[in-house]
Design a protein around this motif. Sequence first.
Motif, PDB file in Angstrom:
ATOM      1  N   SER A   8       0.832  -1.197   0.000  1.00 56.98           N
ATOM      2  CA  SER A   8       0.000   0.000   0.000  1.00 56.98           C
ATOM      3  C   SER A   8       0.865   1.244   0.000  1.00 56.98           C
ATOM      4  O   SER A   8       2.038   1.215   0.333  1.00 56.98           O
ATOM      5  CB  SER A   8      -0.911  -0.009   1.234  1.00 56.98           C
ATOM      6  OG  SER A   8      -0.134   0.030   2.405  1.00 56.98           O
ATOM      7  N   LEU A 395     -16.730  -2.654 -12.104  1.00 55.33           N
ATOM      8  CA  LEU A 395     -15.812  -2.426 -10.998  1.00 55.33           C
ATOM      9  C   LEU A 395     -14.351  -2.581 -11.423  1.00 55.33           C
ATOM     10  O   LEU A 395     -13.500  -1.748 -11.092  1.00 55.33           O
ATOM     11  CB  LEU A 395     -16.125  -3.392  -9.849  1.00 55.33           C
ATOM     12  CG  LEU A 395     -15.204  -3.291  -8.621  1.00 55.33           C
ATOM     13  CD1 LEU A 395     -15.269  -1.890  -8.021  1.00 55.33           C
ATOM     14  CD2 LEU A 395     -15.587  -4.352  -7.584  1.00 55.33           C
ATOM     15  N   LYS A 396     -14.032  -3.643 -12.177  1.00 57.97           N
ATOM     16  CA  LYS A 396     -12.645  -3.896 -12.560  1.00 57.97           C
ATOM     17  C   LYS A 396     -12.107  -2.762 -13.434  1.00 57.97           C
ATOM     18  O   LYS A 396     -10.971  -2.305 -13.248  1.00 57.97           O
ATOM     19  CB  LYS A 396     -12.537  -5.231 -13.300  1.00 57.97           C
ATOM     20  CG  LYS A 396     -11.119  -5.641 -13.630  1.00 57.97           C
ATOM     21  CD  LYS A 396     -11.084  -7.030 -14.263  1.00 57.97           C
ATOM     22  CE  LYS A 396      -9.650  -7.436 -14.582  1.00 57.97           C
ATOM     23  NZ  LYS A 396      -9.585  -8.779 -15.211  1.00 57.97           N
ATOM     24  N   LYS A 398     -13.303   0.300 -13.516  1.00 58.00           N
ATOM     25  CA  LYS A 398     -13.255   1.508 -12.697  1.00 58.00           C
ATOM     26  C   LYS A 398     -11.974   1.534 -11.866  1.00 58.00           C
ATOM     27  O   LYS A 398     -11.330   2.591 -11.722  1.00 58.00           O
ATOM     28  CB  LYS A 398     -14.476   1.561 -11.774  1.00 58.00           C
ATOM     29  CG  LYS A 398     -14.595   2.871 -11.002  1.00 58.00           C
ATOM     30  CD  LYS A 398     -15.701   2.801  -9.962  1.00 58.00           C
ATOM     31  CE  LYS A 398     -17.048   2.553 -10.599  1.00 58.00           C
ATOM     32  NZ  LYS A 398     -18.145   2.550  -9.591  1.00 58.00           N
ATOM     33  N   GLN A 399     -11.574   0.377 -11.318  1.00 62.42           N
ATOM     34  CA  GLN A 399     -10.349   0.315 -10.528  1.00 62.42           C
ATOM     35  C   GLN A 399      -9.120   0.605 -11.393  1.00 62.42           C
ATOM     36  O   GLN A 399      -8.221   1.345 -10.985  1.00 62.42           O
ATOM     37  CB  GLN A 399     -10.231  -1.061  -9.859  1.00 62.42           C
ATOM     38  CG  GLN A 399     -11.247  -1.289  -8.758  1.00 62.42           C
ATOM     39  CD  GLN A 399     -11.237  -2.713  -8.241  1.00 62.42           C
ATOM     40  OE1 GLN A 399     -10.790  -3.638  -8.931  1.00 62.42           O
ATOM     41  NE2 GLN A 399     -11.729  -2.904  -7.025  1.00 62.42           N
ATOM     42  N   GLU A 400      -9.077   0.012 -12.581  1.00 65.25           N
ATOM     43  CA  GLU A 400      -7.945   0.263 -13.479  1.00 65.25           C
ATOM     44  C   GLU A 400      -7.911   1.726 -13.901  1.00 65.25           C
ATOM     45  O   GLU A 400      -6.830   2.342 -13.983  1.00 65.25           O
ATOM     46  CB  GLU A 400      -8.014  -0.629 -14.712  1.00 65.25           C
ATOM     47  CG  GLU A 400      -6.830  -0.408 -15.650  1.00 65.25           C
ATOM     48  CD  GLU A 400      -6.874  -1.271 -16.886  1.00 65.25           C
ATOM     49  OE1 GLU A 400      -6.062  -1.017 -17.794  1.00 65.25           O
ATOM     50  OE2 GLU A 400      -7.724  -2.178 -16.954  1.00 65.25           O
ATOM     51  N   GLY A 402      -8.889   4.264 -12.152  1.00 69.88           N
ATOM     52  CA  GLY A 402      -8.368   5.033 -11.038  1.00 69.88           C
ATOM     53  C   GLY A 402      -6.851   5.004 -10.972  1.00 69.88           C
ATOM     54  O   GLY A 402      -6.198   6.017 -10.705  1.00 69.88           O
ATOM     55  N   ILE A 403      -6.262   3.839 -11.238  1.00 66.32           N
ATOM     56  CA  ILE A 403      -4.799   3.706 -11.230  1.00 66.32           C
ATOM     57  C   ILE A 403      -4.193   4.521 -12.361  1.00 66.32           C
ATOM     58  O   ILE A 403      -3.226   5.266 -12.170  1.00 66.32           O
ATOM     59  CB  ILE A 403      -4.402   2.225 -11.350  1.00 66.32           C
ATOM     60  CG1 ILE A 403      -4.822   1.454 -10.097  1.00 66.32           C
ATOM     61  CG2 ILE A 403      -2.897   2.084 -11.588  1.00 66.32           C
ATOM     62  CD1 ILE A 403      -4.657  -0.037 -10.199  1.00 66.32           C
TER      63      ILE A 403
END
Length: 416
Positions: A8, A395-396, A398-400, A402-403
């Motif tokens: 993290s 979701l997947k 959206k997470q990518e 964000g990165i």
Amino acid sequence: MESPMEASSDDEQAPSPVCRSRRAHEAAMVGPHLFVFGGYCLLGDHEHDFEFQRNAVYAFDTVRKAWHLHRAETESRSPPPACTGASTIAVGRVIYSFGGLEVVLSSYYSRQFSNSVFALNVDTMTWRRCEDRGGRRIAGRDKCAVCLIDAGRVLMFGGWSARIDADVLEAGAQWVPDSNDVVGWNNESYVFDTESETWSSLDASGPRPSPRAAHSLVKIDASRIVLFGGREREQRLNDIHILNLDAMCWSGKIVQPADPTILWPSPRSLHTMNSVSYGPHVGCVLLGGMGVDGNCCDDFAWHLNLNEMEWTKIPWCSDEFKRTWHKTCTFSSGPGYFEFYVFGGSPDNIWKPHSEDLGGPAFTSFGVKSLYLSAMEAACKYEDRIRSDLKFLPLKIKQEFGIRLSGFKMQDHRTN
């Protein structure tokens, strides 16, 4: 154990200041992460004012556009010594480091050629010295070249070393001394098996390439390895040798044609080559290098189409890619699309006092970007306009997103 790559952002692996500029270092790509360690950094105005770096391992996340500093541990009480000019390659998620000039007593003037092989596991961030279980005596060297033959075997060719006595020199190889008859160049070709951790001679027919150091060696496809350039005595080279892996046979020397209309890179050493194939272009990218006058080559960016044996200058590489004693790595983020990163090195004659060091990484790409990746980049660029619609993304994705958005903002902040 948690992988350092998954740590993290609020623990000891939090983004660090940018990796310091350096030369004669080591670098390798594992997935989308560029690992950098070793080499030396200029610290002052004197040509020998630098510090050697190795145990501090920097990782550049090419998606988040951020550096992380890892304090690599060791499986024994003997961590890898400070070193320059070693040759590095990633095999799976382990980075192997071959040879180099090791520092003794923390002094530039007290260095010795190494014949060690060290392995860095990037998941556990631990170093391990590979013990040669076959008992083969290999002379220490730096500025050799390495590449993969297959998933578990690494080819090492040539290098710069102290005198190699006849009882140690590989059968069929040569050691050519410099003017002082103390150090010199060789054309030994050894294979290191990463599973058994043993050395063996390359069993290949055909004319062996001449002795050299600071050359390049790259695997193009399943059946071909290309060797290019390097230095022998005061001569810098621009010849090509191809190793056919199916026939296990060297091609012999391929030299610049007499026809002046045929493009060909100038002679050089301390350059890099990487396999980059896209569309009909099956071959590799040549970047930088030191020319015959000791300065960085003006013709610093080329692509070799191996099927046609045709060199083409790369017009879109800016002067930030003009450097020597640097490192380049590639990452394929989609079929036929390569991200190309260059870090470190110098744009000057490296033997001149006050020569400059470059950082990075500088970035360019080859091939056609996928529609998905293009859409991601466009969404990052216009995020303020589509922010209210992001909640509808799976979701997947959206997470990518964000990165990638954090990386886009980091890059945009640095350019502004």
